[in-house]
Design an enzyme around this catalytic site. Structure first.
Site, short mmCIF file in Angstrom:
data_model
loop_
_atom_site.label_atom_id
_atom_site.label_comp_id
_atom_site.label_asym_id
_atom_site.label_seq_id
_atom_site.Cartn_x
_atom_site.Cartn_y
_atom_site.Cartn_z
N GLU A 111 16.81 -18.26 -8.34
CA GLU A 111 16.33 -16.93 -8.74
C GLU A 111 15.53 -17.02 -10.05
O GLU A 111 14.47 -16.40 -10.18
CB GLU A 111 17.53 -15.98 -8.86
CG GLU A 111 17.23 -14.60 -9.38
CD GLU A 111 16.13 -13.86 -8.61
OE1 GLU A 111 15.78 -14.25 -7.49
OE2 GLU A 111 15.60 -12.90 -9.18
N HIS A 138 17.87 -37.44 -5.29
CA HIS A 138 17.33 -37.73 -3.96
C HIS A 138 15.81 -37.55 -3.90
O HIS A 138 15.25 -37.45 -2.82
CB HIS A 138 18.02 -36.87 -2.90
CG HIS A 138 19.49 -37.15 -2.80
ND1 HIS A 138 19.98 -38.33 -2.31
CD2 HIS A 138 20.58 -36.43 -3.17
CE1 HIS A 138 21.31 -38.32 -2.36
NE2 HIS A 138 21.69 -37.17 -2.89
N GLU A 174 6.67 -15.87 -10.50
CA GLU A 174 5.97 -14.59 -10.24
C GLU A 174 5.58 -13.86 -11.51
O GLU A 174 4.57 -13.15 -11.52
CB GLU A 174 6.77 -13.68 -9.31
CG GLU A 174 7.99 -13.07 -9.90
CD GLU A 174 8.68 -12.06 -8.98
OE1 GLU A 174 7.99 -11.30 -8.31
OE2 GLU A 174 9.92 -12.05 -8.97
N ASN A 226 -1.35 2.50 5.51
CA ASN A 226 -0.48 1.41 5.07
C ASN A 226 -0.07 0.63 6.30
O ASN A 226 0.48 1.22 7.24
CB ASN A 226 0.75 1.98 4.34
CG ASN A 226 1.86 0.95 4.19
OD1 ASN A 226 1.61 -0.23 4.05
ND2 ASN A 226 3.10 1.41 4.23
N GLY A 227 -0.35 -0.68 6.32
CA GLY A 227 0.04 -1.49 7.47
C GLY A 227 -1.13 -2.35 7.92
O GLY A 227 -2.07 -2.59 7.15
N CYS A 257 0.86 -1.18 0.00
CA CYS A 257 0.00 0.00 0.00
C CYS A 257 0.90 1.24 0.00
O CYS A 257 1.94 1.25 0.64
CB CYS A 257 -0.94 0.11 1.18
SG CYS A 257 -2.15 -1.20 1.28
N ARG A 292 3.73 -0.29 -5.03
CA ARG A 292 3.44 -0.74 -3.66
C ARG A 292 2.09 -1.46 -3.57
O ARG A 292 1.78 -2.06 -2.53
CB ARG A 292 3.44 0.45 -2.70
CG ARG A 292 4.77 1.16 -2.61
CD ARG A 292 4.68 2.30 -1.64
NE ARG A 292 4.61 1.82 -0.27
CZ ARG A 292 5.66 1.63 0.51
NH1 ARG A 292 6.86 1.89 0.07
NH2 ARG A 292 5.51 1.20 1.73
N LYS A 297 11.49 -16.08 -10.66
CA LYS A 297 11.01 -15.19 -11.72
C LYS A 297 9.94 -15.88 -12.55
O LYS A 297 8.92 -15.28 -12.90
CB LYS A 297 12.15 -14.74 -12.64
CG LYS A 297 13.09 -13.75 -11.99
CD LYS A 297 12.41 -12.41 -11.77
CE LYS A 297 13.20 -11.47 -10.91
NZ LYS A 297 13.35 -11.84 -9.50
N TRP A 314 -2.91 -2.67 -1.62
CA TRP A 314 -2.57 -4.09 -1.77
C TRP A 314 -3.34 -4.77 -0.66
O TRP A 314 -3.04 -4.59 0.52
CB TRP A 314 -1.06 -4.30 -1.60
CG TRP A 314 -0.63 -5.70 -1.85
CD1 TRP A 314 -0.33 -6.27 -3.06
CD2 TRP A 314 -0.45 -6.73 -0.87
NE1 TRP A 314 0.03 -7.59 -2.88
CE2 TRP A 314 -0.04 -7.89 -1.54
CE3 TRP A 314 -0.59 -6.79 0.52
CZ2 TRP A 314 0.22 -9.09 -0.90
CZ3 TRP A 314 -0.33 -7.99 1.17
CH2 TRP A 314 0.07 -9.12 0.46
N LYS A 318 5.83 -4.46 -4.71
CA LYS A 318 7.29 -4.38 -4.67
C LYS A 318 7.86 -4.18 -3.27
O LYS A 318 8.94 -4.65 -2.97
CB LYS A 318 7.76 -3.25 -5.59
CG LYS A 318 9.24 -3.36 -5.89
CD LYS A 318 9.60 -2.69 -7.17
CE LYS A 318 11.06 -2.90 -7.49
NZ LYS A 318 11.38 -4.29 -7.89
C1 F6R Z 1 11.13 -10.95 -6.65
C2 F6R Z 1 11.16 -9.86 -5.68
C3 F6R Z 1 10.93 -10.18 -4.25
C4 F6R Z 1 11.79 -9.31 -3.34
C5 F6R Z 1 11.45 -9.53 -1.86
C6 F6R Z 1 12.36 -8.74 -0.95
O1 F6R Z 1 11.38 -10.50 -7.94
O2 F6R Z 1 11.35 -8.73 -6.02
O3 F6R Z 1 11.13 -11.54 -3.96
O4 F6R Z 1 13.13 -9.61 -3.58
O5 F6R Z 1 10.13 -9.17 -1.63
O6 F6R Z 1 12.28 -7.38 -1.22
P1 F6R Z 1 13.43 -6.37 -0.83
O7 F6R Z 1 14.63 -6.74 -1.62
O8 F6R Z 1 12.88 -5.03 -1.16
O9 F6R Z 1 13.66 -6.55 0.64
#
Ligand code: F6R
Length: 571
Positions: free
Chosen positions: A456, A479, A463, A95-96, A2, A27, A460, A69, A566
């Site tokens: 990683e 295993h 998501e 927000n929270g 948010c 956000r 990707k 969000w 994000k």
């Molecule tokens: C994936 C992604 C998330 C962030 C995670 C931590 O593409 O962006 O997995 O890496 O939410 O966020 P930060 O790095 O902002 O602490």
């Protein structure tokens, strides 16, 4: 999660708020809304989905806004913020999470609740308390009664004043000659001013008569100077690219160079300080979430090579595993610098006497401000929800840190090699994406420094391309997971030069009929001659390109994947 924004000044508030919401969209993008004050009271707009410039409120000089969000209450127009008091005097954005919203609601009398959110209780609380108290007293009362995390913006349409208060969630104040802003971060107002200050927990700000007053929970004035921040804002509307994600992937060679330059100039001292702290402490624990955690796995790999005993823990599980004490250095790794799980891990470690350092992207973020030493990854603003260029820069920073501790790493032509890899493999990624788009499961295998990259790439694919993917150590296949490999199952193998061990894992999956996709010096995707450390970057960008084109092929909202945001400011 948010985003909140507020503005009082000489500009047209709906426009300022709309522009701020656009910048804060990463956000949360389930719904949005704004409230402004006009002659007769509040003017409210709420919408589900995308921000629309034509839907803002009427002209005004004061207002608040919100990107949601969803946490409590489904995605709907009714649950969108701002929430309004029964008498239509107050509007709030939040927000929270208010953990004791039910208890607070029970203590209040005769209010009509229209939403299913925890946030609505705030506005009714303020409304009821202002029956006998001033607005400031009501805010202090709230700070003493509420449990949970919150950054709240409050608009009083009767007095035409703004208030903001916080605990646990970030809140920044922006100041220019013409007006005062507040926001979840500096992006909220970075298009208007670069002069700002940050509120600490249990503080509130009163914005009235062209100025602001900062106070603590007892009502005592706090003197805190504003600071100028340097932050080059990315263009919110990407023009030459279809999405921010591809623009950000292609900027990786440039952002890595920028980081390196800074580590040899203005960040030289902080890098050295971080290295010294690492070497001085008995125990070094990294903590991070998601993509940043994967970067920290690589960091630990590199530091172990340099003889440093380090480990990394997923932030949300930190308290369940760590034994931090005054001989421990905790290094938080975070793009946003606001991730709640990471902040909680920091608070917990501080309580045990540990020293805190951090590696962040967003300047002046909460994590940076809580650290003894912080080094910035200097990737610039990242708009796509998925982290790409910031991951690359986090890993590049770890390379420099490892080099600083004395290990010899040859990566001088890294940026050129990444550019070459993108150029050579983009077409191949587009082609393979047509095949992968209909797959239900994809496996990615790697060993040593390629293992975190495998994880990683899998993250990707989940998501952005909405495909179940598992990134794992090649040696672990036999295993258990090998049972899932059948005719045509895609397995992407990350094969640096001279790595016979992963080659035997590739053979294992090929023998079971897997659709074997090799990232190697000669394979389905080809990388230039490189060291194992350089290979991690080259395999990463190929994985990112493949994910991007698969999601695009499926017609998915690449930059704003469903259910995500994000900056993850809830536990
Ligand atoms: C994936 C992604 C998330 C962030 C995670 C931590 O593409 O962006 O997995 O890496 O939410 O966020 P930060 O790095 O902002 O602490």
């Amino acid at each position: 999660m948010c985003g909140i924004i507020g503005y009082k000044g000489t500009e047209n508030a709906p426009e300022v708020i709309f522009n701020g919401l656009k910048r804060l969209e990463y956000r949360g993008y389930d719904s949005w809304g704004m409230a402004t004050a006009n002659g007769s009271g509040l003017d409210i707009v709420k919408q589900e989905g995308e921000l629309e410039p034509s839907k803002t409120t009427e002209e005004s000089n004061i207002g608040i806004g919100h990107n949601r969000w969803a946490t409590h209450g489904k995605v709907s127009k009714t649950n969108a913020h701002p929430h309004v008091s029964c008498d239509n005097r107050f509007a709030v954005v939040h927000n929270g999470i208010i953990e004791n919203w039910k208890e607070l609601k029970e203590e209040l009398n005769g209010h009509e609740y229209v939403s299913g959110t925890d946030s609505e209780v705030i506005v009714h609380f303020i409304e009821e308390k202002t029956g006998t108290e001033t607005v400031e007293e009501a805010i202090r009362d709230f700070l003493n009664s509420a449990k949970g995390s919150f950054a709240v913006g409050l608009l009083d349409s009767k007095e035409k004043n703004l208030f903001a208060f916080k605990r646990g969630s970030p809140l920044a104040l922006g100041v220019d000659g013409e007006g005062i802003f507040f926001g979840s971060d500096i992006y909220a107002f970075s298009g208007y001013t670069n002069e700002s200050l940050f509120l600490e927990d249990n503080e509130y700000v009163v914005i009235e008569n062209g100025g602001f007053v900062l106070k603590d929970v007892s009502g005592k004035r706090i003197q805190r100077k504003t600071r100028k921040f340097e932050w080059k804002e990315e263009e919110i509307d990407q023009k030459e690219f279809d999405h921010h994600m591809i623009k950000e992937i292609k900027s990786i060679p440039r952002t890595i160079q920028k980081l390196r330059t800074s580590l040899h100039s203005e960040q030289r001292e902080s890098l050295k300080e971080l290295k010294n702290l690492i070497q001085e402490h008995e125990k070094v624990i990294f903590t991070a979430s998601g993509t940043s955690y994967h970067a920290s796995l690589l960091g630990v790999f590199l530091l172990q090579k340099a003889g440093v005993e380090a480990q990394t823990l997923i932030a949300s599980e930190f308290e369940n595993y760590e034994r931090a004490d005054e001989n421990t250095l905790v290094v938080a790794v975070s793009q946003s610098g606001e991730t709640k799980d990471v902040l909680d891990a920091i608070e917990h470690s501080k309580g045990k006497g540990a020293t805190i350092a951090s590696i962040v992207n967003v300047p002046h973020s909460s994590i940076e401000r809580k650290s003894t030493v912080s080094v910035r990854v200097k990737a610039g603003q990242e708009i796509c929800v998925a982290a790409t260029k910031t991951f690359a820069n986090q890993v590049a920073l770890f390379l420099e840190l490892a080099r600083e501790t004395g290990i010899d790493l040859k990566t001088s032509e890294l940026a050129e090699k990444i550019s070459e890899t993108i150029e050579k493999n983009e077409g191949k990624a587009k082609k393979l994406a047509k095949e992968l788009k209909d797959k239900k499961d994809i496996y990615i295998i790697g060993r040593g420094p390629a293992y975190p990259v495998a994880r990683e790439i899998a993250l990707k694919l989940k998501e952005i391309a909405y495909i179940h993917a598992e990134g794992m150590m090649g040696g672990e296949l036999k295993h258990g997971t090998l049972a899932l490999i059948e005719e045509g199952t895609p397995v992407i193998s990350l094969i640096p030069e001279n790595s016979s061990e992963i080659e035997s894992n590739v053979k294992e999956v090929e023998a079971r009929g897997a659709n074997s996709i090799r990232i190697a010096s000669s394979g389905d995707f080809e990388v230039p001659e490189c060291t194992p450390e350089e290979f991690t970057f080259l395999a990463t960008v190929i994985g990112f390109l493949l994910t991007y084109y698969t999601a695009k092929e499926k017609g998915l909202p690449v930059d704003k994947p469903r259910n995500l945001a994000k900056s993850v400011t809830v536990r």
